[in-house]
Design a protein around this motif. Structure first.
Motif, PDB file in Angstrom:
ATOM      1  N   VAL A 235       0.835  -1.200   0.000  1.00 43.43           N
ATOM      2  CA  VAL A 235       0.000   0.000   0.000  1.00 43.43           C
ATOM      3  C   VAL A 235       0.873   1.255   0.000  1.00 43.43           C
ATOM      4  N   VAL A 238       2.573   1.800  -3.443  1.00 35.16           N
ATOM      5  CA  VAL A 238       1.704   2.329  -4.500  1.00 35.16           C
ATOM      6  C   VAL A 238       1.291   3.765  -4.204  1.00 35.16           C
ATOM      7  N   VAL A 239       0.885   4.040  -2.974  1.00 34.13           N
ATOM      8  CA  VAL A 239       0.357   5.372  -2.663  1.00 34.13           C
ATOM      9  C   VAL A 239       1.475   6.409  -2.592  1.00 34.13           C
ATOM     10  N   ALA A 293       5.931   0.023 -12.534  1.00 31.45           N
ATOM     11  CA  ALA A 293       5.009   1.087 -12.128  1.00 31.45           C
ATOM     12  C   ALA A 293       5.336   2.390 -12.837  1.00 31.45           C
ATOM     13  N   SER A 314      -4.345   5.435 -12.077  1.00 31.05           N
ATOM     14  CA  SER A 314      -4.237   4.825 -10.753  1.00 31.05           C
ATOM     15  C   SER A 314      -4.674   3.367 -10.786  1.00 31.05           C
ATOM     16  N   THR A 318      -1.812   0.509 -10.232  1.00 34.27           N
ATOM     17  CA  THR A 318      -1.990  -0.369  -9.070  1.00 34.27           C
ATOM     18  C   THR A 318      -2.004  -1.831  -9.493  1.00 34.27           C
ATOM     19  N   ALA A 321       1.524  -2.790 -10.587  1.00 37.26           N
ATOM     20  CA  ALA A 321       2.459  -2.876  -9.464  1.00 37.26           C
ATOM     21  C   ALA A 321       2.243  -4.148  -8.662  1.00 37.26           C
ATOM     22  N   TYR A 322       0.982  -4.462  -8.361  1.00 39.52           N
ATOM     23  CA  TYR A 322       0.703  -5.683  -7.606  1.00 39.52           C
ATOM     24  C   TYR A 322       1.058  -6.925  -8.428  1.00 39.52           C
ATOM     25  N   ALA A 356      -4.959  -4.184  -2.559  1.00 40.78           N
ATOM     26  CA  ALA A 356      -4.837  -3.420  -3.801  1.00 40.78           C
ATOM     27  C   ALA A 356      -5.946  -2.385  -3.933  1.00 40.78           C
ATOM     28  N   ALA A 359      -4.898   0.550  -1.872  1.00 45.56           N
ATOM     29  CA  ALA A 359      -3.749   1.195  -2.498  1.00 45.56           C
ATOM     30  C   ALA A 359      -4.179   2.020  -3.710  1.00 45.56           C
ATOM     31  N   GLY A 360      -5.052   1.431  -4.550  1.00 48.86           N
ATOM     32  CA  GLY A 360      -5.534   2.154  -5.725  1.00 48.86           C
ATOM     33  C   GLY A 360      -6.326   3.388  -5.355  1.00 48.86           C
ATOM     34  N   LEU A 363      -3.821   6.059  -4.179  1.00 51.54           N
ATOM     35  CA  LEU A 363      -3.099   6.650  -5.307  1.00 51.54           C
ATOM     36  C   LEU A 363      -4.011   7.570  -6.106  1.00 51.54           C
TER      37      LEU A 363
END
Length: 389
Positions: A235, A238-239, A293, A314, A318, A321-322, A356, A359-360, A363
């Protein structure tokens, strides 16, 4: 004892510039370059010291005068000198850049004794996420943000402006991502334990065990190496970390900017890995997923509408990235095992993939805020305070 000739020449060159003035003064081009290349040196020293410091703390009991601390302190001393020069002369910065640099340096200098007191009172600081450590990152965050603004606002257009701006963003990315190195080192330390080996010296293991009130066992090792929730690593990456790449792409304004900034940081970590690991220091997982990313951030800027770009970007970043984290965990574990002589290693810290969604959302909130701010304060190449020869 006579001073070397180059010292006298430097003093003769600098003396006419040592005059008091407000921020935003017209700055001679050669002086401007000296100041900001000085910042590159200062921040590079801090980068080298901090990279060594994490590995050091996974091996040795803490020491205020440890070599990584001294290297970091050299960078801090140079940064403090540059802050004083900017503040006294007003050269090379506008008011906003100066305030960011001064506040950042001030917070950092306050955090240093607080961190020392914390260690004196509480002993070993188990996590890089502690309040006193976070103050150090926050201080460096504002400091580098001010340096980026100063260079961005005043550097003459051209390749040098773009390259140096990218370098500053790579250093900024390292500072933001820095606390996550605890998990990146921790996961391979746990892997070593599971292979009946340890990277930490016995004195460090005993100290940590006594502080936690446990014997030296896997529970104690996990508390030392991975003391934060699993959800934090993906998290935060990503953020917070990806948000730096979004801002870098906006300010540099060229396709590939986010990818190259991420690749610069990951490249440094990749080069540092054998230098540390093969000289007896603990290894870490390297965040290769950040390059994926960064590429997705660059691709998102093909969307012209700011809100749509933030929403689609975003979501795409996300997911990528995951996905890259999952792939890295599967692919890099055997590589780390081969290089370290261990088996069944993980390629990344533990992943809570269900996070996720959060996190998304985080972001997206930051990306929308950046788009809103960029529309209020148009990001464009400007030269406002640099005098050409």
């Amino acid at each position: 004892m006579k001073a070397p000739a180059f010292v006298k020449d430097a003093a003769t060159w600098a003396q006419p510039h040592w005059t008091r003035g407000p921020a935003g003064r017209e700055t001679p081009h050669d002086l401007f370059r000296v100041l900001y290349y000085g910042w590159l040196v200062a921040l590079t020293l801090k980068l080298l010291g901090s990279a060594w410091d994490v590995s050091w703390h996974f091996k040795w009991l803490r020491d205020d005068l440890a070599p990584p601390h001294l290297l970091n302190s050299a960078g801090t001393a140079l940064a403090l000198a540059l802050t004083v020069i900017h503040g006294y002369t007003g050269f090379g910065v506008d008011r906003a850049a100066l305030r960011l640099i001064q506040w950042g340096t001030g917070i950092f200098l306050v955090a240093v004794p607080l961190d020392l007191i914390n260690h004196r009172v509480n002993g070993l600081d188990i996590t890089s996420w502690s309040p006193s450590h976070i103050m150090l990152y926050v201080g460096t965050f504002f400091m580098i943000a001010g340096v980026i603004r100063g260079w961005f606002m005043s550097a003459p257009p051209g390749r040098e402006r773009t390259v140096v701006l990218g370098a500053f963003f790579a250093l900024f990315l390292e500072n933001v991502h820095f606390p996550e190195q605890h998990q990146e080192y921790g996961i391979l330390s746990i892997g070593a334990w599971d292979n009946n080996a340890t990277y930490a010296e016995p004195i460090l293991l005993r100290f940590a065990a006594e502080q936690m009130g446990r014997p030296i066992d896997r529970v104690m090792m996990t508390g030392f190496a991975l003391p934060v929730p699993d959800v934090l690593y993906p998290v935060y990456a990503v953020v917070a970390t990806v948000s730096v790449l979004v801002v870098a792409r906006m300010m540099i304004g060229r396709f590939g900017a986010a990818t190259l900034v991420a690749a610069g940081y990951v490249g440094f970590r990749t080069l540092a890995w054998p230098l540390l690991t093969f000289t007896g220091f603990p290894p870490s997982a390297v965040p290769f997923f950040l390059v994926v990313a960064g590429l997705c951030v660059d691709l998102a800027f093909a969307v012209r509408m700011p809100v749509a770009r933030a929403v689609l970007g975003s979501a795409g970043v996300t997911a990528a990235a995951y996905g890259a984290l999952v792939a890295q965990s599967a692919l890099m574990g055997p590589v780390y095992g081969l290089l370290t002589g261990h088996e069944d290693l993980a390629g990344t810290p533990p992943l809570a993939t269900a996070s996720a969604v959060w996190a998304g959302a985080g972001l997206l909130a930051v990306w929308l805020a950046c788009e809103w701010w960029s529309r209020r304060q148009p990001i464009e190449a400007r030269v406002i305070a640099t005098a050409t020869p």
